[in-house]
Design a protein around this motif. Sequence first.
Motif, PDB file in Angstrom:
ATOM      1  N   GLN A  62       0.825  -1.206   0.000  1.00  0.00           N
ATOM      2  CA  GLN A  62       0.000   0.000   0.000  1.00  0.00           C
ATOM      3  C   GLN A  62       0.858   1.254   0.000  1.00  0.00           C
ATOM      4  O   GLN A  62       0.565   2.229  -0.697  1.00  0.00           O
ATOM      5  CB  GLN A  62      -0.944   0.000   1.201  1.00  0.00           C
ATOM      6  CG  GLN A  62      -1.865   1.209   1.284  1.00  0.00           C
ATOM      7  CD  GLN A  62      -2.746   1.375   0.051  1.00  0.00           C
ATOM      8  OE1 GLN A  62      -3.215   0.386  -0.516  1.00  0.00           O
ATOM      9  NE2 GLN A  62      -2.965   2.615  -0.370  1.00  0.00           N
ATOM     10  N   VAL A  63       1.930   1.238   0.794  1.00  0.00           N
ATOM     11  CA  VAL A  63       2.830   2.393   0.831  1.00  0.00           C
ATOM     12  C   VAL A  63       3.481   2.595  -0.535  1.00  0.00           C
ATOM     13  O   VAL A  63       3.583   3.718  -1.038  1.00  0.00           O
ATOM     14  CB  VAL A  63       3.897   2.206   1.930  1.00  0.00           C
ATOM     15  CG1 VAL A  63       5.000   3.246   1.792  1.00  0.00           C
ATOM     16  CG2 VAL A  63       3.258   2.305   3.305  1.00  0.00           C
ATOM     17  N   ALA A  64       3.920   1.490  -1.155  1.00  0.00           N
ATOM     18  CA  ALA A  64       4.530   1.590  -2.484  1.00  0.00           C
ATOM     19  C   ALA A  64       3.553   2.189  -3.497  1.00  0.00           C
ATOM     20  O   ALA A  64       3.930   3.028  -4.333  1.00  0.00           O
ATOM     21  CB  ALA A  64       4.999   0.213  -2.948  1.00  0.00           C
ATOM     22  N   LYS A  65       2.293   1.785  -3.419  1.00  0.00           N
ATOM     23  CA  LYS A  65       1.275   2.332  -4.332  1.00  0.00           C
ATOM     24  C   LYS A  65       1.062   3.822  -4.095  1.00  0.00           C
ATOM     25  O   LYS A  65       0.893   4.596  -5.043  1.00  0.00           O
ATOM     26  CB  LYS A  65      -0.038   1.569  -4.151  1.00  0.00           C
ATOM     27  CG  LYS A  65      -0.022   0.145  -4.687  1.00  0.00           C
ATOM     28  CD  LYS A  65      -1.351  -0.555  -4.425  1.00  0.00           C
ATOM     29  CE  LYS A  65      -1.331  -1.990  -4.938  1.00  0.00           C
ATOM     30  NZ  LYS A  65      -2.601  -2.694  -4.624  1.00  0.00           N
ATOM     31  N   ASP A  80      15.337   0.291  -5.353  1.00  0.00           N
ATOM     32  CA  ASP A  80      14.351  -0.744  -5.009  1.00  0.00           C
ATOM     33  C   ASP A  80      13.205  -0.137  -4.214  1.00  0.00           C
ATOM     34  O   ASP A  80      12.185  -0.781  -3.987  1.00  0.00           O
ATOM     35  CB  ASP A  80      14.998  -1.906  -4.257  1.00  0.00           C
ATOM     36  CG  ASP A  80      15.649  -1.507  -2.933  1.00  0.00           C
ATOM     37  OD1 ASP A  80      15.309  -0.450  -2.368  1.00  0.00           O
ATOM     38  OD2 ASP A  80      16.518  -2.271  -2.465  1.00  0.00           O
ATOM     39  N   GLY A  81      13.366   1.109  -3.759  1.00  0.00           N
ATOM     40  CA  GLY A  81      12.281   1.847  -3.126  1.00  0.00           C
ATOM     41  C   GLY A  81      12.074   1.584  -1.650  1.00  0.00           C
ATOM     42  O   GLY A  81      11.302   2.310  -0.998  1.00  0.00           O
ATOM     43  N   PHE A  82      12.749   0.599  -1.080  1.00  0.00           N
ATOM     44  CA  PHE A  82      12.452   0.212   0.303  1.00  0.00           C
ATOM     45  C   PHE A  82      12.866   1.284   1.317  1.00  0.00           C
ATOM     46  O   PHE A  82      12.142   1.536   2.282  1.00  0.00           O
ATOM     47  CB  PHE A  82      13.120  -1.124   0.639  1.00  0.00           C
ATOM     48  CG  PHE A  82      12.668  -2.251  -0.243  1.00  0.00           C
ATOM     49  CD1 PHE A  82      11.325  -2.438  -0.531  1.00  0.00           C
ATOM     50  CD2 PHE A  82      13.588  -3.130  -0.791  1.00  0.00           C
ATOM     51  CE1 PHE A  82      10.904  -3.477  -1.351  1.00  0.00           C
ATOM     52  CE2 PHE A  82      13.177  -4.171  -1.607  1.00  0.00           C
ATOM     53  CZ  PHE A  82      11.836  -4.338  -1.896  1.00  0.00           C
ATOM     54  N   PHE A  88       8.482   7.474   3.819  1.00  0.00           N
ATOM     55  CA  PHE A  88       7.080   7.767   3.539  1.00  0.00           C
ATOM     56  C   PHE A  88       6.193   7.267   4.672  1.00  0.00           C
ATOM     57  O   PHE A  88       5.275   7.961   5.116  1.00  0.00           O
ATOM     58  CB  PHE A  88       6.670   7.125   2.220  1.00  0.00           C
ATOM     59  CG  PHE A  88       5.341   7.591   1.688  1.00  0.00           C
ATOM     60  CD1 PHE A  88       5.261   8.708   0.874  1.00  0.00           C
ATOM     61  CD2 PHE A  88       4.173   6.923   2.007  1.00  0.00           C
ATOM     62  CE1 PHE A  88       4.040   9.148   0.380  1.00  0.00           C
ATOM     63  CE2 PHE A  88       2.947   7.356   1.527  1.00  0.00           C
ATOM     64  CZ  PHE A  88       2.874   8.465   0.712  1.00  0.00           C
ATOM     65  N   ALA A  89       6.490   6.052   5.156  1.00  0.00           N
ATOM     66  CA  ALA A  89       5.698   5.484   6.252  1.00  0.00           C
ATOM     67  C   ALA A  89       5.789   6.344   7.502  1.00  0.00           C
ATOM     68  O   ALA A  89       4.803   6.528   8.224  1.00  0.00           O
ATOM     69  CB  ALA A  89       6.173   4.061   6.555  1.00  0.00           C
TER      70      ALA A  89
END
Length: 316
Positions: A62-65, A80-82, A88-89
């Motif tokens: 959900q966070v990635a979206k 990789d976005g992690f 963001f979280a």
Amino acid sequence: MGAREDMYGLFTSVNEINLTDDQSGQSAKEGVHKKNISTSYDLQARMSKKGILWNWGYHDEQVAKEINARIPGFLDYDTDGFSEELYFAALREVPIDLDDYADKFVLEVGCGLGEGLNFLSRVIHAKTMVGLDLSEQAVNRANAALSRAGLRYVQGDAENLPFEDGEVDVVVNIESAHNYPRLEKFLQEAARVLKPGGFFTHVDLYTTQRHAFLKELQAKDLGLEWVVERDISSKVQAAIHQRLSPDGSFHKALREQRVGAIQRHMAKRVGPEAVGGSFAGYTDSGSTKLLKKMGVLPSQFMPPVDSYRLYVAKKI
């Protein structure tokens, strides 16, 4: 002092800070700890690849979206976005709409190379965004590569913030406070620089001892009302597992590096510790155990992390 000694100093200080039951004695050694930590991160700042964020990451679909919705295609290139998901979280838990930052001052304490705050500057459009770090080399590199109107980086101490009382709207602190000898002093400083009603969002790794100490501090009158507490260990471990998978970014980076077979072998065996491997259940390889036994590597890189947690507090 060489790179090996720098890293040993870092590991020694981080372990002592986070495994001490009596935290009251840390102030006596804070000078040594801070020198070890700043020297090590100065070295890492000189060696790190462009675009690197110094955290273990976080993964939630959900966070990635939500990131992709605000920055279309962000996760398709170069990352990789992690690590960005972790930022963001942390920010989305602050009770301010992401579109309502136009008049805000956002301060990140422990910004490293500045890439995390640079990412947040694409998520929100705050009036002022400042990153602070103890490492002069990291700050210099961040300013050279990333600073622009509304975004800058300064060298400074988390336990003695160079900002006025009530100057900041949001303080962000991502996987950094485990390096601070005097956690209580940092929390007092975060509260001091926040405006009344401002917010402090904090995520970090915790040993059993360090978390017990945090709970003691939360019960004190430090000017903060703690409004969010989440154990996000499973989300962090999910990111670590994906990074360390055969097709993950860790092994991809190794394949792309122009280094000899011996260096690549060493990085493959030792490197997972740097991205949180032990926290996700990875164990030392036989060669790593041998190198530790011989004293080539420290017997313990990181303290035994019990949990990874996210907190948000409001300035009273």
